[in-house]
Each structure stands twice: as C-alpha cells, then as structure tokens.
Design a protein around this motif. Structure first.
Motif, short mmCIF file in Angstrom:
data_model
loop_
_atom_site.label_atom_id
_atom_site.label_comp_id
_atom_site.label_asym_id
_atom_site.label_seq_id
_atom_site.Cartn_x
_atom_site.Cartn_y
_atom_site.Cartn_z
N GLU A 6 33.00 -26.67 -5.71
CA GLU A 6 32.96 -26.21 -4.32
C GLU A 6 32.20 -27.21 -3.47
N GLU A 7 32.84 -27.72 -2.42
CA GLU A 7 32.22 -28.73 -1.58
C GLU A 7 30.98 -28.22 -0.85
N ARG A 8 30.92 -26.95 -0.56
CA ARG A 8 29.81 -26.40 0.20
C ARG A 8 28.70 -25.88 -0.71
N GLN A 128 36.97 -36.21 1.07
CA GLN A 128 36.86 -35.53 2.36
C GLN A 128 36.88 -36.52 3.51
N ASN A 131 40.37 -37.95 4.02
CA ASN A 131 41.36 -36.96 4.45
C ASN A 131 40.72 -35.95 5.40
N GLY A 133 40.02 -33.12 7.98
CA GLY A 133 40.79 -31.94 8.35
C GLY A 133 41.42 -31.22 7.17
N PHE A 134 41.43 -31.85 6.01
CA PHE A 134 42.00 -31.22 4.83
C PHE A 134 40.98 -30.26 4.24
N ASP A 135 41.40 -29.09 3.84
CA ASP A 135 40.50 -28.07 3.31
C ASP A 135 40.28 -28.30 1.81
N PHE A 136 39.07 -28.69 1.46
CA PHE A 136 38.73 -28.94 0.06
C PHE A 136 37.95 -27.77 -0.54
N SER A 137 37.93 -26.62 0.13
CA SER A 137 37.08 -25.52 -0.32
C SER A 137 37.44 -25.01 -1.71
#
Length: 157
Positions: A6-8, A128, A131, A133-137
């Motif tokens: 998870e990136e966050r 990230q 790219n 704007g791409f959702d890496f969630s």
C-alpha cells in the motif's frame, strides 16, 4: 510469494538504539529520541555531504560516514516537542536503485526484511512519479524490483 503493498502505508522505518531512520527516493529521515525537556542549545549537529555528527548535552548520539552522499546545503535538523530530533538529508542520487542499506557505512543496517520493504517502497514511488494520476492504492510489487525495478523508459508511449 508477494505481499500486497500500500503506497499510503507510511515509511518503512529501521529501528536503532537511539530512534529510527527511513528513506524516500529523495530524502533520508533520522528521528532521534532525546530526554524530555531538551533544548536546541543542548544539541550539536553537523551535517556534511558524507558525514554526520550529533551530540546531545555533550553525549555523542550518532557519528560517522553516511552510506551515500547528500546535498550538504539542504540538510536540516529540528527539535520537536523538546523530545525528538528530526534530521532530513537530501540524497545526491535520487534514483529508485539508490536504496540505502544502512544509515552509516557498516552501522545501523536495515535487516533483510526491512531492506526489502524499503526497496519496494522506493520502486513504487518511482512508478508513481512516472505515471502521475494513476491509482496505485491496490498495487502489489513482486518480481525483480531490486535496484529500482525494471526500466521502461525505452518503451514507446
């Protein structure tokens, strides 16, 4: 087998006797626990391109040659709530393949699992940036991500 990433999820810290350190593509963060009530005048901190020295109330806390070079003019330290010193170093090499394996040469090394997680984090951070704007969630990092992962820069868009 790979684990979800998870990136966050925040930083991947490496614990030390005095606190912890962690990194991003661009920066290395050092957090040092100090006695409550410590004042800025109690702190002596020297940040150079390849060296660091930190002492509190005359006691050496951290001293030695950094794992890799940093930009001297952009290094900072702050004393927070009179109990935590936060040092921020700007990496000279801001490439995903430049994942520090230790804070100092031969000292404060990340264990293999933490090192693996740090490298995953830097690789994801690189993806990230490449790219926006791409959702890496829900991204999962697996395969060969060491040294920053595969290089897609030569592919046509």
């Amino acid at each position: 087998m790979s684990a979800p990433f998870e990136e966050r999820s925040g930083p991947v810290p490496c614990a030390t006797p005095w606190g912890r350190w962690y990194q991003t593509l661009e920066e290395v963060f050092i957090e040092v626990q100090v006695p409550p009530g410590t004042r800025a005048k109690d702190v002596s901190c020297s940040l150079q391109s390849r060296r660091i020295a930190l002492s509190v109330r005359g006691q050496e806390v951290l001293q030695g040659k950094l794992f890799d070079s940093t930009i001297t003019d952009e290094g900072t330290w702050t004393l927070e709530d009179r109990k935590l010193i936060r040092i921020v170093l700007m990496k000279t090499n801001r490439d995903a393949g430049n994942c520090w394996t230790s804070l100092l040469e031969n000292q404060y090394a990340a264990d293999p699992w933490v090192q693996d997680q740090m490298q995953r984090k830097l690789t994801l951070e690189r993806f990230q940036r490449e790219n926006p704007g791409f959702d890496f969630s829900g991204a999962e990092i697996s395969g060969n991500y060491s040294k920053g992962g595969p290089d897609f820069s030569s592919l046509e868009k």
